[in-house]
Design a protein around this motif. Structure first.
Motif, short mmCIF file in Angstrom:
data_model
loop_
_atom_site.label_atom_id
_atom_site.label_comp_id
_atom_site.label_asym_id
_atom_site.label_seq_id
_atom_site.Cartn_x
_atom_site.Cartn_y
_atom_site.Cartn_z
N MET A 50 6.87 24.45 3.26
CA MET A 50 6.73 23.48 2.34
C MET A 50 7.00 22.36 2.77
SD MET A 50 9.38 24.47 -1.09
CE MET A 50 8.27 25.17 -2.57
N MET A 51 7.24 21.25 2.34
CA MET A 51 7.25 20.15 3.01
C MET A 51 7.92 19.03 2.17
SD MET A 51 4.62 19.12 6.79
CE MET A 51 4.38 20.59 7.57
N LEU A 52 8.51 18.66 2.37
CA LEU A 52 9.09 17.50 1.77
C LEU A 52 7.90 15.76 1.59
CD1 LEU A 52 12.89 16.40 2.20
CD2 LEU A 52 12.30 17.67 0.31
N ARG A 53 7.52 15.28 0.80
CA ARG A 53 6.44 14.39 0.90
C ARG A 53 6.35 13.37 1.99
NH1 ARG A 53 1.38 14.01 -0.73
NH2 ARG A 53 1.90 14.46 -2.60
N PRO A 54 7.92 13.22 2.65
CA PRO A 54 7.64 12.38 3.66
C PRO A 54 7.05 12.74 4.57
CG PRO A 54 9.37 11.76 2.14
CD PRO A 54 8.94 12.44 2.14
N ASP A 55 7.86 13.98 5.21
CA ASP A 55 6.88 14.93 6.03
C ASP A 55 5.39 15.00 6.07
OD1 ASP A 55 9.37 15.42 8.44
OD2 ASP A 55 10.23 15.79 6.32
N TYR A 56 5.40 15.83 4.63
CA TYR A 56 3.98 16.07 4.60
C TYR A 56 2.86 14.79 4.78
CZ TYR A 56 -0.40 17.34 1.91
OH TYR A 56 -1.25 18.47 1.04
N ASP A 57 3.15 13.72 4.31
CA ASP A 57 2.47 12.77 4.40
C ASP A 57 2.54 12.73 6.51
OD1 ASP A 57 1.19 12.03 1.74
OD2 ASP A 57 3.48 10.35 1.91
#
Length: 279
Positions: free
Chosen positions: A63-70
């Motif tokens: 999993m990644m929080l959305r800011p890190d994912y982007d």
């Protein structure tokens, strides 16, 4: 006649071995760009309960929080994709890719699926799930947001299905399904996934009290964002992996008593594919 090594599917132990190498590559990218990841789902259970892979598990989840994912997607598209043995696949960079999460793939292997989904060139992979902000109202998350998610996931599934009818449906359901199937197929699964992403951006990530993977999972699973404010290092086979500091609370939300082994008949791989070496 001697059989070539590319003719035999990888064993589960071999898949585990290569998957660890894929994970090391992800860790390398995250460290270089200060991106936070969390081991998730069954892989997190494996880290806690088995200090490694669940013996019968055939994939790995992050999993990644959305800011890190982007940021991770941006880094991979700029410096990884097309530059070696690894690639990040998602709907933004691969028109044949059927899912709305990303998969970080080792392209030296090929996947042979036994279902109707395209393999899109995937080899051995690690799933990467974005955790989006879901706002701060639990009633809305469990109600309107959950209903919207279920509807759009259902329509996306219909859009990807080549089958007009489902055998268990009666004549009434088949009559209603036909026009829905036709419209969904015309729009395509990516249309519904894009709509999901558009809907979820209405919730400001910074201000949201809760997070969850809106674009995947059957039900609306959500967590207090504070559970992901800090990481903890856990042993996974011969390496260390990052997990949410509140990993116990995270796992209990999804699985309840995750330390209890499932029945013997459920201890088997759950994904419908085989993996082969390309060379």
């Amino acid at each position: 006649m001697t059989q070539n090594k590319t003719d035999e599917p990888l064993t589960l132990d071999e898949i585990h071995h290569v998957t660890l190498d894929v994970l090391k590559k992800i860790q390398e990218i995250c460290k270089a760009h200060q991106i936070t990841y969390f081991v998730a789902y069954g892989s997190l259970i494996g880290a806690v309960r088995h200090k490694g892979f669940i013996p019968w598990d055939d994939d790995f989840d992050i999993m990644m929080l959305r800011p890190d994912y982007d940021r991770f997607c941006k880094v991979c598209n700029e410096s990884i994709n097309g530059h070696g043995d690894y690639a990040l696949m998602n709907p933004d960079n691969n028109k044949d890719y059927p899912f709305n999460i990303s998969r970080f793939c080792d392209l030296r292997y090929r996947m042979v699926r036994d279902d109707n989904e395209p393999d899109a060139g995937m080899g051995i992979f690690i799933d990467i799930y974005p955790l989006d902000g879901l706002g701060s109202n639990i009633s809305t998350i469990k109600g309107t947001l959950n209903e919207t998610k279920q509807l759009l996931l259902h329509l996306a599934g219909i859009a990807r299905s080549p089958k007009i009818f489902v055998p268990k449906h009666n004549i009434i359901k088949k009559i209603f399904r036909l026009p829905i199937w036709m419209v969904a197929r015309l729009l395509g699964g990516r249309f519904f996934y894009r709509l999901m992403e558009k809907i979820i951006t209405q919730y400001d990530f910074t201000e949201s009290k809760y997070v969850g993977c809106f674009v995947w999972d059957g039900g609306m699973v959500f967590y207090p964002k504070t559970y992901f404010e800090r990481t903890i290092s856990l042993q996974f086979e011969e390496i260390a992996v990052d997990a949410p500091k509140e990993y116990d609370k995270v796992l209990r939300i999804v699985y309840g008593d995750y330390m209890e082994l499932p029945p013997q008949e459920e201890q088997h791989p759950t994904h419908g594919y085989q993996i082969f070496r390309k060379v």
